[in-house]
Design a protein around this motif. Structure first.
Motif, short mmCIF file in Angstrom:
data_model
loop_
_atom_site.label_atom_id
_atom_site.label_comp_id
_atom_site.label_asym_id
_atom_site.label_seq_id
_atom_site.Cartn_x
_atom_site.Cartn_y
_atom_site.Cartn_z
N ALA A 165 21.77 5.86 -1.29
CA ALA A 165 21.89 4.89 -2.40
C ALA A 165 22.35 3.51 -1.94
CB ALA A 165 22.84 5.44 -3.45
N ALA A 166 22.61 3.32 -0.66
CA ALA A 166 23.18 2.07 -0.17
C ALA A 166 22.30 0.85 -0.44
CB ALA A 166 23.48 2.16 1.33
N ASP A 167 21.00 1.02 -0.49
CA ASP A 167 20.13 -0.13 -0.70
C ASP A 167 20.00 -0.53 -2.17
OD1 ASP A 167 18.65 2.08 -1.48
OD2 ASP A 167 16.78 1.37 -0.57
N ARG A 168 20.54 0.27 -3.09
CA ARG A 168 20.39 -0.05 -4.51
C ARG A 168 21.69 -0.07 -5.30
NH1 ARG A 168 18.57 5.21 -3.86
NH2 ARG A 168 19.55 6.72 -5.23
N THR A 169 22.81 0.32 -4.70
CA THR A 169 24.08 0.36 -5.41
C THR A 169 25.13 -0.38 -4.58
OG1 THR A 169 23.45 2.53 -6.29
CG2 THR A 169 25.77 1.89 -6.51
N PRO A 170 25.69 -1.47 -5.11
CA PRO A 170 26.60 -2.30 -4.31
C PRO A 170 27.79 -1.55 -3.70
CG PRO A 170 25.95 -3.49 -6.27
CD PRO A 170 25.40 -2.10 -6.41
N GLU A 174 28.67 -1.17 0.40
CA GLU A 174 29.95 -1.49 1.05
C GLU A 174 30.53 -0.30 1.80
OE1 GLU A 174 32.55 -3.02 -1.96
OE2 GLU A 174 31.08 -4.50 -2.62
N LEU A 175 30.22 0.90 1.33
CA LEU A 175 30.77 2.11 1.95
C LEU A 175 29.88 2.63 3.09
CD1 LEU A 175 33.13 4.07 1.71
CD2 LEU A 175 31.81 5.35 0.01
N ALA A 176 28.65 2.18 3.16
CA ALA A 176 27.70 2.70 4.15
C ALA A 176 28.19 2.54 5.59
CB ALA A 176 26.33 2.05 3.98
N GLY A 177 28.73 1.37 5.93
CA GLY A 177 29.23 1.15 7.30
C GLY A 177 30.33 2.13 7.69
#
Length: 191
Positions: A165-170, A174-177
């Motif tokens: 969901a990282a590409d569509r939910t802010p 932020e948590l992806a890294g």
């Protein structure tokens, strides 16, 4: 508290309505991902552990996370194999904007059901990575489930959900890294 459940079917679809008690509890965070270390009393942490331990033992046929999703998404988004899945009952959406304090309140129960063992604890931990002191406190409170082989699938599933969901939910972006870093350190890879 659940007051009433009503099930019905129409036009080939099944529906369920659940009526829960209203609460005036203050959520710990406006975002599911914790950005600051909340000052929560020890009693709150003890109640939280008791609540999740009790929930995990509750029998249900409801499903919070589907096995088909896990077996597809975990390898795709984490680069890890799933292996054997052990199941328990979980809230299924256990993050900081669904928790109240300083008296423990757990909100947003519509998605509860079966999920990998330690799913709720893993979600709370990973959603705390921006607040290292709280992440360590979550780890301490739930070491009895998070430090077991069964928790691996729960952690990987939460990581896959975040990365998917990282590409569509802010807040996921932020948590992806931190999630990718966690995957690299703990499991040695990401997709």
């Amino acid at each position: 508290m659940l007051h009433h459940v009503h099930d019905w079917q129409a036009a080939g679809w099944a529906y369920r309505a659940e009526l829960y008690q209203h609460t005036d509890a203050t959520v710990i965070s406006r975002s599911p991902v914790l950005e600051h270390d909340p000052a929560l009393p020890e009693a709150w942490w003890a109640e939280l552990r008791t609540a999740l331990d009790s929930l995990a033992q509750a029998p249900t046929e409801r499903v919070a996370v589907r096995e088909e999703y896990i077996r597809r998404a975990v390898p795709e988004y984490t680069g890890c194999d799933v292996g054997q899945i052990e199941w328990a009952t979980a809230h299924g959406d256990f993050h900081w904007s669904n928790l109240g304090g300083p008296d423990l309140t757990i909100l947003d129960w519509e998605g509860w059901g079966r999920a990998p063992v330690a799913f709720d604890a893993a979600q709370l931990y990973l959603y705390s990575l921006h607040a290292p002191t709280t992440a360590a406190r979550v780890r301490q409170a739930f070491t009895h489930v998070l430090d077991t082989p069964a928790a691996r699938v729960a952690e990987l599933t939460i990581c896959a959900q975040v990365l998917q969901a990282a590409d569509r939910t802010p807040f996921y972006k932020e948590l992806a890294g931190p999630v990718e870093e966690y995957l690299d350190v703990k499991y040695g890879k990401t997709a």
